[in-house]
Design a protein around this motif. Sequence first.
Motif, PDB file in Angstrom:
ATOM      1  N   TRP A  15       0.837  -1.209   0.000  1.00  0.00           N
ATOM      2  CA  TRP A  15       0.000   0.000   0.000  1.00  0.00           C
ATOM      3  C   TRP A  15       0.869   1.257   0.000  1.00  0.00           C
ATOM      4  N   ILE A  16       1.871   1.282   0.864  1.00  0.00           N
ATOM      5  CA  ILE A  16       2.754   2.444   0.947  1.00  0.00           C
ATOM      6  C   ILE A  16       3.508   2.630  -0.366  1.00  0.00           C
ATOM      7  N   GLY A  17       3.886   1.529  -1.017  1.00  0.00           N
ATOM      8  CA  GLY A  17       4.553   1.615  -2.313  1.00  0.00           C
ATOM      9  C   GLY A  17       3.667   2.251  -3.364  1.00  0.00           C
ATOM     10  N   VAL A  18       2.385   1.886  -3.365  1.00  0.00           N
ATOM     11  CA  VAL A  18       1.437   2.470  -4.324  1.00  0.00           C
ATOM     12  C   VAL A  18       1.266   3.958  -4.053  1.00  0.00           C
ATOM     13  N   MET A  19       1.084   4.312  -2.768  1.00  0.00           N
ATOM     14  CA  MET A  19       0.921   5.727  -2.414  1.00  0.00           C
ATOM     15  C   MET A  19       2.161   6.537  -2.803  1.00  0.00           C
ATOM     16  N   SER A  20       3.334   5.972  -2.532  1.00  0.00           N
ATOM     17  CA  SER A  20       4.579   6.674  -2.851  1.00  0.00           C
ATOM     18  C   SER A  20       4.772   6.822  -4.358  1.00  0.00           C
ATOM     19  N   ALA A  21       4.405   5.780  -5.120  1.00  0.00           N
ATOM     20  CA  ALA A  21       4.543   5.843  -6.576  1.00  0.00           C
ATOM     21  C   ALA A  21       3.647   6.914  -7.162  1.00  0.00           C
ATOM     22  N   LEU A  22       2.433   7.011  -6.662  1.00  0.00           N
ATOM     23  CA  LEU A  22       1.517   8.051  -7.153  1.00  0.00           C
ATOM     24  C   LEU A  22       2.072   9.443  -6.877  1.00  0.00           C
ATOM     25  N   ILE A  23       2.687   9.591  -5.701  1.00  0.00           N
ATOM     26  CA  ILE A  23       3.233  10.897  -5.335  1.00  0.00           C
ATOM     27  C   ILE A  23       4.474  11.231  -6.167  1.00  0.00           C
ATOM     28  N   VAL A  24       5.400  10.282  -6.246  1.00  0.00           N
ATOM     29  CA  VAL A  24       6.674  10.557  -6.918  1.00  0.00           C
ATOM     30  C   VAL A  24       6.509  10.565  -8.439  1.00  0.00           C
ATOM     31  N   VAL A  25       5.919   9.494  -8.991  1.00  0.00           N
ATOM     32  CA  VAL A  25       5.794   9.385 -10.446  1.00  0.00           C
ATOM     33  C   VAL A  25       4.739  10.350 -10.980  1.00  0.00           C
ATOM     34  N   GLY A  26       3.565  10.315 -10.335  1.00  0.00           N
ATOM     35  CA  GLY A  26       2.496  11.211 -10.794  1.00  0.00           C
ATOM     36  C   GLY A  26       2.849  12.671 -10.627  1.00  0.00           C
ATOM     37  N   GLY A  27       3.386  13.007  -9.448  1.00  0.00           N
ATOM     38  CA  GLY A  27       3.771  14.402  -9.212  1.00  0.00           C
ATOM     39  C   GLY A  27       4.867  14.847 -10.149  1.00  0.00           C
ATOM     40  N   GLY A  28       5.857  13.964 -10.391  1.00  0.00           N
ATOM     41  CA  GLY A  28       6.947  14.307 -11.307  1.00  0.00           C
ATOM     42  C   GLY A  28       6.465  14.497 -12.730  1.00  0.00           C
ATOM     43  N   TYR A  29       5.510  13.662 -13.159  1.00  0.00           N
ATOM     44  CA  TYR A  29       4.985  13.760 -14.520  1.00  0.00           C
ATOM     45  C   TYR A  29       4.299  15.110 -14.750  1.00  0.00           C
ATOM     46  N   PHE A  30       3.428  15.489 -13.842  1.00  0.00           N
ATOM     47  CA  PHE A  30       2.697  16.748 -14.039  1.00  0.00           C
ATOM     48  C   PHE A  30       3.602  17.959 -13.841  1.00  0.00           C
ATOM     49  N   LYS A  31       4.620  17.808 -12.994  1.00  0.00           N
ATOM     50  CA  LYS A  31       5.581  18.898 -12.833  1.00  0.00           C
ATOM     51  C   LYS A  31       6.332  19.114 -14.139  1.00  0.00           C
ATOM     52  N   PHE A  32       6.769  18.020 -14.759  1.00  0.00           N
ATOM     53  CA  PHE A  32       7.481  18.113 -16.038  1.00  0.00           C
ATOM     54  C   PHE A  32       6.550  18.623 -17.136  1.00  0.00           C
ATOM     55  N   LYS A  33       5.317  18.137 -17.144  1.00  0.00           N
ATOM     56  CA  LYS A  33       4.349  18.541 -18.166  1.00  0.00           C
ATOM     57  C   LYS A  33       4.071  20.032 -18.102  1.00  0.00           C
ATOM     58  N   ASN A  34       3.909  20.559 -16.908  1.00  0.00           N
ATOM     59  CA  ASN A  34       3.594  21.974 -16.755  1.00  0.00           C
ATOM     60  C   ASN A  34       4.786  22.868 -17.031  1.00  0.00           C
ATOM     61  N   MET A  35       6.001  22.295 -17.012  1.00  0.00           N
ATOM     62  CA  MET A  35       7.190  23.080 -17.309  1.00  0.00           C
ATOM     63  C   MET A  35       7.531  23.053 -18.802  1.00  0.00           C
ATOM     64  N   SER A  36       6.859  22.191 -19.578  1.00  0.00           N
ATOM     65  CA  SER A  36       7.129  22.090 -21.000  1.00  0.00           C
ATOM     66  C   SER A  36       6.643  23.333 -21.723  1.00  0.00           C
ATOM     67  N   PRO A  37       7.387  23.791 -22.782  1.00  0.00           N
ATOM     68  CA  PRO A  37       6.977  24.994 -23.502  1.00  0.00           C
ATOM     69  C   PRO A  37       5.598  24.845 -24.141  1.00  0.00           C
ATOM     70  N   LYS A  38       4.792  25.872 -24.018  1.00  0.00           N
ATOM     71  CA  LYS A  38       3.490  25.929 -24.670  1.00  0.00           C
ATOM     72  C   LYS A  38       3.361  27.253 -25.386  1.00  0.00           C
ATOM     73  N   ASP A  39       3.060  27.162 -26.674  1.00  0.00           N
ATOM     74  CA  ASP A  39       2.880  28.363 -27.477  1.00  0.00           C
ATOM     75  C   ASP A  39       4.081  29.278 -27.389  1.00  0.00           C
ATOM     76  N   GLY A  40       5.268  28.664 -27.322  1.00  0.00           N
ATOM     77  CA  GLY A  40       6.485  29.487 -27.339  1.00  0.00           C
ATOM     78  C   GLY A  40       6.838  30.092 -26.010  1.00  0.00           C
ATOM     79  N   HIS A  41       6.075  29.809 -24.955  1.00  0.00           N
ATOM     80  CA  HIS A  41       6.345  30.404 -23.652  1.00  0.00           C
ATOM     81  C   HIS A  41       6.578  29.306 -22.627  1.00  0.00           C
ATOM     82  N   GLN A  42       7.406  29.580 -21.637  1.00  0.00           N
ATOM     83  CA  GLN A  42       7.614  28.654 -20.544  1.00  0.00           C
ATOM     84  C   GLN A  42       6.448  28.796 -19.582  1.00  0.00           C
ATOM     85  N   GLN A  43       5.735  27.722 -19.329  1.00  0.00           N
ATOM     86  CA  GLN A  43       4.542  27.796 -18.482  1.00  0.00           C
ATOM     87  C   GLN A  43       4.948  27.620 -17.023  1.00  0.00           C
TER      88      GLN A  43
END
Length: 323
Positions: A295-323
């Motif tokens: 259970w703790i492994g699942v919770m940790s994976a959601l936090i680390v992997v999921g959080g890292g994914y959306f952090k990277f996604k939101n930092m990706s350039p959009k329309d020529g600007h850094q979001q």
Amino acid sequence: TISMELIYDGEAWVSVAFSTDGAMVGGEAVIGMPGVGTVQKYMMDAKSDDGVKLMSESQQTLSETSVEVVDGKTTMKFTKIMKEAGEIEVSTGDNTFLWAHGSTTTLGYHASRASFELNLSSGTSEELSVPNKAAWLAHGIMGFLAWGVFVPFAVQSALLRDLLPKGPIWFKLHRAFNTTAYAFFIVIFAIAVAYTSKEGGIHFDNGHQKMGLAMFIMAFFQVSGGIFRPHVPGPNSGEEKTPVRKGWEVGHRVLGVALLACGFWQMGEGIRLYAIKYSVSESAEDNLNIAYWVWIGVMSALIVVGGGYFKFKNMSPKDGHQQ
């Protein structure tokens, strides 16, 4: 006199104790330590290591003593005077005994223990139940809900907010989960303090207790910081975050991660202590540990992997600007 023999299927210190109520504190023990080859009498004034005190030389009246390890089994033998001045009497009728063994040959916290009644005349015996099981079980269940469910959910609602409807819903969930977890934490802290006192234990003595106190202090500052946080500028104000706000965000995240990591360790240690206190079988303890860490492994994976994914996604350039 009474002659006794205790056999443990392993190599460790072993003990037989005499009690009036089935409790460790207030009892008297005969402890055999194969590492040094001694079988001696001890007073048990408290549950800590310092509370187990060697009796005076004049009280060391045991005879025919021996403790040895043969074929991986520890065997202790001794003969004791049944009625001695200032000590708990061993009668020919009903008696309350305790047994315990450690995990090493050096005297320390027991790996397993139990109490039982034995009538020396009839030979009938009955295992005694360790008190306050329901209270400590509630302590553990509420601890898991607080630090294994609500706090991870609170972190996930912040990190995975892109999966939620736009607006303040993520913050309302974050606040609700944290508030519930903190309320549970207050209750389980109170249970621990109350029942440690009731059982005659020493407060904040072992690692689990000290960690609980440290977490309680850190959680207080974390919650207080959340309540009195410096507010972020409005979305259309054109203002940047102040240095105070930026510093608060870093501190809030660092303390949150520290608390979550401490909580994961604390729950695992709690399972171990509960299993020792109430003589839970090794297979049941292992199964619970597996389920817990999955259970703790699942919770940790959601936090680390999921959080890292959306952090990277939101930092990706959009329309020529850094979001």
